[in-house]
Structure formats: structure tokens, C-alpha cells
Design an enzyme around this catalytic site. Structure first.
Site, PDB file in Angstrom:
ATOM      1  N   MET A  46       0.843  -1.193   0.000  1.00 31.83           N
ATOM      2  CA  MET A  46       0.000   0.000   0.000  1.00 31.83           C
ATOM      3  C   MET A  46       0.886   1.253   0.000  1.00 31.83           C
ATOM      4  O   MET A  46       1.962   1.256   0.573  1.00 31.83           O
ATOM      5  CB  MET A  46      -0.901   0.026   1.253  1.00 31.83           C
ATOM      6  CG  MET A  46      -1.726  -1.232   1.466  1.00 31.83           C
ATOM      7  SD  MET A  46      -2.634  -1.749   0.012  1.00 31.83           S
ATOM      8  CE  MET A  46      -3.814  -0.424  -0.132  1.00 31.83           C
ATOM      9  N   ARG A  54       6.240  14.438   0.451  1.00 31.00           N
ATOM     10  CA  ARG A  54       7.609  13.968   0.189  1.00 31.00           C
ATOM     11  C   ARG A  54       8.307  14.877  -0.816  1.00 31.00           C
ATOM     12  O   ARG A  54       9.528  15.018  -0.794  1.00 31.00           O
ATOM     13  CB  ARG A  54       7.593  12.526  -0.325  1.00 31.00           C
ATOM     14  CG  ARG A  54       7.135  11.541   0.746  1.00 31.00           C
ATOM     15  CD  ARG A  54       7.224  10.095   0.289  1.00 31.00           C
ATOM     16  NE  ARG A  54       6.333   9.261   1.102  1.00 31.00           N
ATOM     17  CZ  ARG A  54       6.346   7.945   1.122  1.00 31.00           C
ATOM     18  NH1 ARG A  54       7.195   7.268   0.366  1.00 31.00           N
ATOM     19  NH2 ARG A  54       5.494   7.271   1.887  1.00 31.00           N
ATOM     20  N   GLU A  71       1.372  -4.992   3.545  1.00 26.01           N
ATOM     21  CA  GLU A  71       2.036  -5.719   2.462  1.00 26.01           C
ATOM     22  C   GLU A  71       1.482  -7.136   2.360  1.00 26.01           C
ATOM     23  O   GLU A  71       1.316  -7.807   3.376  1.00 26.01           O
ATOM     24  CB  GLU A  71       3.537  -5.854   2.747  1.00 26.01           C
ATOM     25  CG  GLU A  71       4.324  -4.593   2.559  1.00 26.01           C
ATOM     26  CD  GLU A  71       5.813  -4.830   2.816  1.00 26.01           C
ATOM     27  OE1 GLU A  71       6.603  -4.077   2.294  1.00 26.01           O
ATOM     28  OE2 GLU A  71       6.146  -5.794   3.549  1.00 26.01           O
TER      29      GLU A  71
HETATM   30  P1  TTP Z   1       5.643   1.469   4.934  1.00 25.17           P
HETATM   31  O1  TTP Z   1       5.047   0.497   3.973  1.00 25.17           O
HETATM   32  O2  TTP Z   1       7.085   1.324   5.274  1.00 25.17           O
HETATM   33  O3  TTP Z   1       5.493   2.939   4.370  1.00 25.17           O
HETATM   34  P2  TTP Z   1       4.233   3.685   3.810  1.00 25.17           P
HETATM   35  O4  TTP Z   1       3.138   2.758   3.429  1.00 25.17           O
HETATM   36  O5  TTP Z   1       3.847   4.773   4.755  1.00 25.17           O
HETATM   37  O6  TTP Z   1       4.811   4.385   2.523  1.00 25.17           O
HETATM   38  P3  TTP Z   1       5.302   3.740   1.166  1.00 25.17           P
HETATM   39  O7  TTP Z   1       4.369   4.249   0.127  1.00 25.17           O
HETATM   40  O8  TTP Z   1       6.683   4.269   0.990  1.00 25.17           O
HETATM   41  O9  TTP Z   1       5.281   2.262   1.291  1.00 25.17           O
HETATM   42  O10 TTP Z   1       4.818   1.430   6.277  1.00 25.17           O
HETATM   43  C1  TTP Z   1       3.433   1.140   6.314  1.00 25.17           C
HETATM   44  C2  TTP Z   1       2.814   1.859   7.478  1.00 25.17           C
HETATM   45  O11 TTP Z   1       3.422   1.405   8.683  1.00 25.17           O
HETATM   46  C3  TTP Z   1       3.038   3.333   7.434  1.00 25.17           C
HETATM   47  O12 TTP Z   1       2.032   3.999   6.685  1.00 25.17           O
HETATM   48  C4  TTP Z   1       3.042   3.717   8.870  1.00 25.17           C
HETATM   49  C5  TTP Z   1       3.532   2.482   9.597  1.00 25.17           C
HETATM   50  N1  TTP Z   1       4.929   2.636  10.033  1.00 25.17           N
HETATM   51  C6  TTP Z   1       5.179   3.028  11.340  1.00 25.17           C
HETATM   52  O13 TTP Z   1       4.241   3.224  12.120  1.00 25.17           O
HETATM   53  N2  TTP Z   1       6.462   3.181  11.755  1.00 25.17           N
HETATM   54  C7  TTP Z   1       7.531   2.975  10.925  1.00 25.17           C
HETATM   55  O14 TTP Z   1       8.685   3.135  11.335  1.00 25.17           O
HETATM   56  C8  TTP Z   1       7.257   2.563   9.578  1.00 25.17           C
HETATM   57  C9  TTP Z   1       8.401   2.315   8.633  1.00 25.17           C
HETATM   58  C10 TTP Z   1       5.948   2.396   9.185  1.00 25.17           C
END
Ligand code: TTP
Length: 714
Positions: free
Chosen positions: A19, A60, A121
Site C-alpha cells: 500500500m 515527500r 504488504e
Molecule cells: P511502509 O510500507 O514502510 O510505508 P508507507 O506505506 O507509509 O509508505 P510507502 O508508500 O513508501 O510504502 O509502512 C506502512 C505503514 O506502517 C506506514 O504507513 C506507517 C507504519 N509505520 C510506522 O508506524 N512506523 C515505521 O517506522 C514505519 C516504517 C511504518
């Protein structure tokens, strides 16, 4: 420890769906006025504007990133909208995001074997559905390929030629002289594009994807082109993709092993790894790890997509930074109570909805010894068998903490209460429940077996009541039996599946128009100011891709349960009747999307600012990456021919539902004497072996740290 698994000989089609800026999207769905605006989700504490945990792609562009706090982000991007995570029990409540992730999983699971890898994921094994498409409706015979598929990035194609990009993709997807492997990937690309559209239509979330022949490559590709795009990895492009990759970017090489490769062998990219022979790598890292390293350098990975729609573990944690650090046992106890309360609720709901039972409770903490110039002392993760019920979880978690603290402080049991207030501070606490398995069905199955086979069993109710009273155990793991018996009062094997939430999600599948409209058009159509949404859907639906079989998925869970039931009964039957066990295995950004988000800013939004206040000083960070850091090792239970040992087999699917450990021995009294004798002989060696290994009660897990678990003779 990585496990070297050879790639299966037949080509697979594996996708990783990830996502985009997930928490932000969830918040934007709740507050549509935030769509298209630079937005970030921050931890609920608002010290310096709160720590950023998810950042929209609009933000971003201003250079806002996750290492920043809200105040810093505002300096870079004054119009950024900061949304705080919901709060419950004084900490972040991630249920909103978890549930949103489940919505997505339920949609994706309709198309293939599906493994929920983290909160946002999902791996999909699309091999079967791609093969079916290739034989029935190969891409080369399609009249039209939808826009979303044509936007795929196909590694190895010259993407610099922007004007022709869609055309290049179309040519690649529809080549009649392509290898079977590439043709399957082309089908995968079409299927994934349609799935992504489906997710968007049903949830309003965009996602990105990697499509390749194995999990490792799919994962690496999924983040190459975000947001809302997909990347395909043909075999011919694997070397070009991997060679320049920093070694630390590879899964399982981010830590010590990756550092050792750098310092010991001077390897900094995957390409460097290619220079070493398998033997050389084995010499340094052992047979298995050496082979694994040799394989991954060549893009070889046989890891399977596990059929798992539910998380592998449940965890609740909290950071206590700066002045919030916990300094007394009482404050630790109080927080553990809250964390365990939340964990308990989630465990209970998993049991109720999914019939799953967690077996291990683990406590993690970060602690500083203050009398040693603020040294960080590694707090050992502590585990014990998990007992259901909030008070028991709380009690056990506290014991685990005390046990770890004694180890950190080199104290004996008696000293724990006497530690000076200033001797230590805790900056992180978390409790997690792991080893989550299907609810045991041992007792239940035996009873059912005999009830259904003995006409004399006239009083089922009475027998159940007898079990309830006799089987209340005291030990931690026996709690499972209590739960089972309790649950058996309410449910029967026949309604097992009906209560599954996943199935519920699938059943509520709404009728949607099977179309392949672009994401851009989707959002325009969602815009309430755009007239005739229905009409547009209908128009678009004419332009549909060939449908990949669906619709049988709802039946799947029921079939599986039926099959499971049948297998279980036949095993019990044959084991009990014959007295033998069976050994059974068993930004670059997509133009239309960005244009869409820009277009979304103006119309149809409320001017109301729903962004919560950001005052306060508390500092908390919580991440719920469901199983993100766990190695995927599925536990399987096998009963050997001699019925003497129970061991875990990591390479085969668990097909046995009957675990001798889970049989409540009081039930055996209900059986005919000759069968009782057989069962007792069968059970005793196993029980003894386990008792010797683990000790009979939970108390053994809390022995002073340096004292090994006691052994007990039964
Ligand atoms: P990610 O999939 O790492 O990032 P994202 O979905 O925000 O962005 P991207 O489009 O780059 O994939 O993380 C998924 C969710 O998990 C994110 O929205 C918020 C949470 N999260 C945290 O709470 N703490 C963290 O350190 C990370 C990496 C993610």
C-alpha cells in the site's frame, strides 16, 4: 537465520502488493478533505509536533521524511496537514489501520494464495491463475490491454523512450514468441493491475506492486516505482536489477550478516557477492547460509507464499522517551497492565473470529542502567507459555519483566524489590503473542468421533459438562484446553467456518463493474461533483479485461474446513481403532494519478479542518509492522511412527489437526476400557518427554535467570 531453498523447477508468478503511504491513505479516507494535500500521520504525542510515521507523496516532494518531527516538517512544508494516530489506553491505537489492511487482504485473497506480510504488504502466488489465463486467454490474443497494465514498468525495457512507453509495454506483454516464463509474468501483470483497480474501487486505497518469479524479487521490485504503479521483473533483467543493489538492502542482510559481508569480505553490493564461490561463502558462513548467499546473489529464492491471511503474531508496545522513561517497578507494572489488556482483547477477538490460539507470550524491553553512566544494557527478550485472560497475561508479563531485570542487574530473586529507584530506567516495553495456531481440536474430535460412532452415547450434554468440570487445568499451556472446552460449548465443528471474519469479508463482496478503467478515471468518478457516476462505470465496464476465474473463493474456506474435518476424523479413527499413528505430512509517479490528485484539491472538499491539535509533550512511537521483522518459518507438528516424539518440521505443511498434548486426559475416562489403555500408552511417552523438556508449570519459566529450567519427573 536465512534458509536456502532451491527455486522450484516450474516458473511461478509471485506478486508483492504494498500500500502507498498507508496510514495517510487511511486517514484521507476518513477525512476526504485531506486528499491531495501534503499530509503526514504523526504519533499521538505531540512533542515537537509528533514523530512522523507516514508521509503522503505530496509532502515527500518538499523533502519531508520519516526521521522528522512535525515542527520540522512544517518548516519545510508549511501547509502540511498533521494527523495524529488514534489513542486508546494512553497509547497509539492501530486498529483502524489493521482493519483497513484486512479489507485489502480480503480482496486480494480472492485471486490466489495470499500471505499477509505486514500491516500493509501482501504476497500473492498467482501461478495458477496466470497459467489458466495463459491457456484460455493469452495476452497476445487480447483485443485490448487496459491502461493500468500498460503503465507497468518492465525491467530491462528502455524506459527512457517515454513517448513509446505504453507501446513498449504492450509489445512486451503480447509477444507471441516470448518464453513461457515471460508469458506467465505478462499474465501476472494484467491480473495484478486489475487487482489493484479492484482494491481502489472497494477501499479507495492505491497500492504498488512487484511481479516476479519469486518473493524476494517481487519485494525488491514493489518499491521501485511508487505510488500506484507496478514493476515486472523478467528473468533476463534480474542481474541488472541486483548487481548495483547495496547488500544491506537485501532482506536479512540489513543486520549483522550484512555487516560481516562488508567487513570480512569487502562486499558492498550484490554484484560483489557474485565474485565468491558457493564453497567460499560456505567456508565463512556455514553450509546453509553460504548457499543462501550464493543463491540470492543470482536472484534464486524458493521461499513459498504461505497461505496466511492473518497476522503471525500480535504485539503491543510503547516507547517512553526522555522524561517519560519508567523508573519504578510500579510504573512498569501499570504499563504492562495496559499493554496486556490490549493484547488480551486482540487475542480474544482472534480466537472468537478466527479460531486461533496463541501459545507464546514474549516480553521485550529497553533498559538503561543509570548508575553506569546511562549505559544501555541489553534486556533479554523473555518468553513463556501464554495463558489466556487479562489478569494471567498481566501476571506473567510482570514475571517476565522481573526475570529480565534480574538478569540485567545481575541480581538474585530476592533483590528485585530492593533495587534503588535510580538504578535503571525503561524506555521501551512491549508484549507480544506468537506461535499462533488453529484452535486445538483434540478433545473435541475424539468426543465427536465417539459420539458419531457409538449409538449408546445418549447424553452428549452430560458428557460435555463432565469435561468442563474435570478438565480445568492449572498450567499455562493447558489453558488452551479450557478455552477449547469453553468454545466447544458454544460452537460445533460444523459452524467452525461460518464465523470466520475473512469469509465474512468475502461474502460481503459487493458487485462491482468488472472494468479496467484507469485510476485517474476512478477518482474522477468518485468525485461527488461529477455527474452520472453510475453511467460512467457502466461505460467503462465495456472495456473489460478477460476475466480471471473468481467466485469460487467463498466456497474455499468451507471446503477447506470440510476437508480438514474429514481428515481429522479419519486420522482419529485409524489411530484409535488400529492403535497406530500415521506419519502424515499431513515517483516517478504516474502522470494520470498525480494529475488526479491535483484535480482533487479544489472541488467537493469541506473547509472544515479536522486535523487534531498537536499540543502536549508526550513522546511515543509505536509501529505495528505485522510480522515484518519476523522470519517466515511455519511451525508444523508431526507425530512419528512410534508415537514417542513430537517435533517441529519446518518444511512441510501441517495437516495433522490432532495434537496429543492437547488431549485432555479426563476425557479418556469416558472411553471404552480397551481404547483407554491404548490411548494412555500412546500419550504417556509424549507427555513425559514434553514435561522433561519444559517443566510442568509456568513457574519454571520464571526461575532465576542463571538457573536453567528444572527438570521434573512425572
Ligand atoms: P511502509 O510500507 O514502510 O510505508 P508507507 O506505506 O507509509 O509508505 P510507502 O508508500 O513508501 O510504502 O509502512 C506502512 C505503514 O506502517 C506506514 O504507513 C506507517 C507504519 N509505520 C510506522 O508506524 N512506523 C515505521 O517506522 C514505519 C516504517 C511504518
Amino acid at each position: 537465520m536465512p534458509v536456502a531453498r532451491p527455486e522450484p523447477s516450474d516458473a511461478r508468478v509471485i506478486a508483492l502488493i504494498d500500500m502507498d503511504c498507508f496510514y495517510v491513505q487511511v486517514e484521507q479516507r476518513r477525512q476526504p478533505q485531506l486528499r491531495g494535500l501534503p499530509t503526514a500521520v504523526v504519533q499521538y504525542n505531540s512533542w515537537k509536533g509528533g514523530g512522523l510515521i507516514a508521509i503522503s507523496y505530496e509532502a515527500r516532494k518538499y523533502g519531508v521524511n520519516r526521521s522528522m518531527r512535525g515542527d520540522e516538517a512544517k518548516k519545510l512544508c508549511p501547509e502540511i496537514q498533521l494527523v495524529q494516530v488514534p489513542v486508546a489506553r494512553g497509547k497509539a491505537d492501530l486498529n483502524l489501520y489493521r482493519n483497513a489492511g484486512s479489507e485489502v487482504v480480503a480482496i486480494l485473497a480472492r485471486k490466489g494464495r495470499c500471505e499477509r506480510a505486514s500491516i500493509d504488504e501482501v504476497y500473492l502466488d498467482l501461478t495458477d491463475v496466470a497459467e489458466a489465463m495463459l491457456s484460455e486467454n493469452p495476452p497476445e490474443k487480447l483485443e485490448a490491454i487496459d491502461e493500468e497494465t500498460l503503465k507497468s514498468h518492465i525491467l530491462g525495457l528502455d524506459e527512457e523512450v517515454d513517448k513509446q512507453k505504453g507501446e513498449l509495454a504492450r509489445e512486451w506483454l503480447c509477444r507471441s514468441n516470448a518464453s513461457q516464463q515471460d508469458k506467465l509474468l505478462a499474465c501476472g501483470a494484467i491480473i495484478v493491475a486489475e487487482l489493484r483497480m479492484q482494491v481502489l474501487r472497494e477501499t479507495e486505497f492505491t497500492c504498488s506492486a512487484g511481479i516476479a518469479h519469486n518473493k524476494m524479487l517481487a519485494k525488491l521490485a514493489s518499491s521501485m516505482n511508487k505510488p500506484s504503479q507496478q514493476t515486472v521483473v523478467p528473468s533476463s533483467a534480474v542481474k541488472g536489477m541486483l548487481d548495483p543493489l547495496p547488500i544491506k538492502k537485501m532482506k536479512q542482510l540489513g543486520g549483522k550478516l550484512g555487516s560481516s559481508l562488508q567487513s570480512d569480505l569487502g562486499i558492498s553490493t550484490v554484484g560483489d557477492l557474485l565474485k565468491f564461490s558457493e564453497e567460499k561463502l560456505q567456508e565463512h558462513y556455514g553450509t546453509n547460509t553460504g548457499t543462501w548467499l550464493w543463491n540470492i546473489a543470482r536472484g534464486i529464492s524458493g521461499d513459498e507464499v504461505e497461505g496466511r491471511l492473518l497476522p503471525k503474531s500480535h504485539g503491543c508496545g510503547k516507547n517512553f522517551a526522555g522524561p517519560q522513561a519508567l523508573k519504578t517497578l510500579a510504573s512498569v507494572e501499570s504499563w504492562l497492565k495496559d499493554l496486556c489488556e490490549e493484547l488480551s482483547e486482540r487475542l480474544q477477538s482472534d480466537l472468537d473470529q478466527n479460531k486461533r490460539v496463541a501459545h507464546t507470550l514474549t516480553l521485550h524491553a529497553t533498559i538503561y542502567k543509570t548508575n553506569d553512566t546511562d549505559q544501555l544494557k541489553k534486556f533479554p527478550s523473555k518468553s513463556c507459555p501464554l495463558r489466556y485472560g487479562t489478569p494471567k497475561l498481566q501476571e506473567d508479563a510482570l514475571k517476565l519483566f522481573n526475570s529480565g531485570l534480574r538478569e540485567v542487574l545481575d541480581l538474585q530473586r530476592a533483590d528485585i524489590q530492593g533495587t534503588s529507584k535510580s538504578a535503571w530506567v525503561v524506555t521501551h516495553l512491549s508484549v507480544s503473542a506468537g506461535k499462533i495456531l488453529a484452535k486445538p481440536s483434540g478433545t473435541h474430535s475424539i468426543l465427536r468421533f465417539f459420539h458419531s460412532h457409538e449409538s449408546s452415547s445418549s447424553s452428549k450434554e452430560q458428557t460435555y459438562n463432565g469435561i468442563d468440570q474435570n478438565s480445568v487445568p492449572s498450567g499455562g499451556e493447558n489453558q488452551v484446553v479450557v478455552n477449547e472446552v469453553e468454545a466447544n460449548k458454544k460452537t460445533t465443528i460444523n459452524n467452525y467456518v461460518n464465523s470466520s471474519s475473512i469469509q465474512g469479508e468475502q461474502q460481503k463482496e459487493t458487485s462491482y463493474h468488472k472494468d479496467t478503467n484507469s485510476i485517474l478515471r476512478f477518482f474522477h468518478n468518485r468525485d461527488p461533483s461529477c455527474p452520472s457516476q453510475e453511467q460512467t462505470y457502466n461505460e467503462i465496464s465495456q472495456n473489460s479485461m478477460p476475466s480471471v476465474p473468481s467466485g469460487s473463493e467463498n466456497q474455499m474456506a468451507a471446503d477447506q474446513a470440510e476437508a480438514k474435518k474429514g481428515t481429522m476424523i479419519s486420522h482419529v479413527k485409524s489411530n484409535l481403532a488400529r492403535g497406530e499413528t500415521q506419519k502424515e505430512t499431513t515517483q516517478k509517479g504516474s502522470g494520470p494519478i498525480l494529475r488526479f490528485f491535483q484535480a482533487q484539491r479544489a472541488p467537493c472538499t469541506s473547509s472544515e479542518n479536522a486535523v487534531p491539535s498537536t499540543s502536549g509533550t508526550e513522546h511515543e512511537q509505536e509501529s505495528d509492522r505485522v510480522s515484518a521483522h519476523e522470519e517466515s518459518q511455519k511451525e508444523k507438528v508431526e507425530i512419528n511412527d512410534n508415537m514417542n516424539s513430537l517435533h517441529h518440521d519446518e518444511h512441510r505443511r501441517k495437516r495433522w489437526s490432532l495434537n496429543p498434548e492437547e488431549i485432555d486426559t479426563s476425557v479418556i475416562d469416558e472411553l471404552p476400557p480397551e481404547i483407554q489403555r491404548e490411548i494412555r500408552v500412546w500419550l504417556q511417552p509424549i507427555k513425559r518427554a514434553k514435561a522433561a523438556q519444559r517443566g510442568p508449570s509456568i513457574a519454571d519459566y520464571f526461575s532465576p535467570a542463571k538457573k536453567g529450567p528444572q527438570s521434573h519427573n512425572s
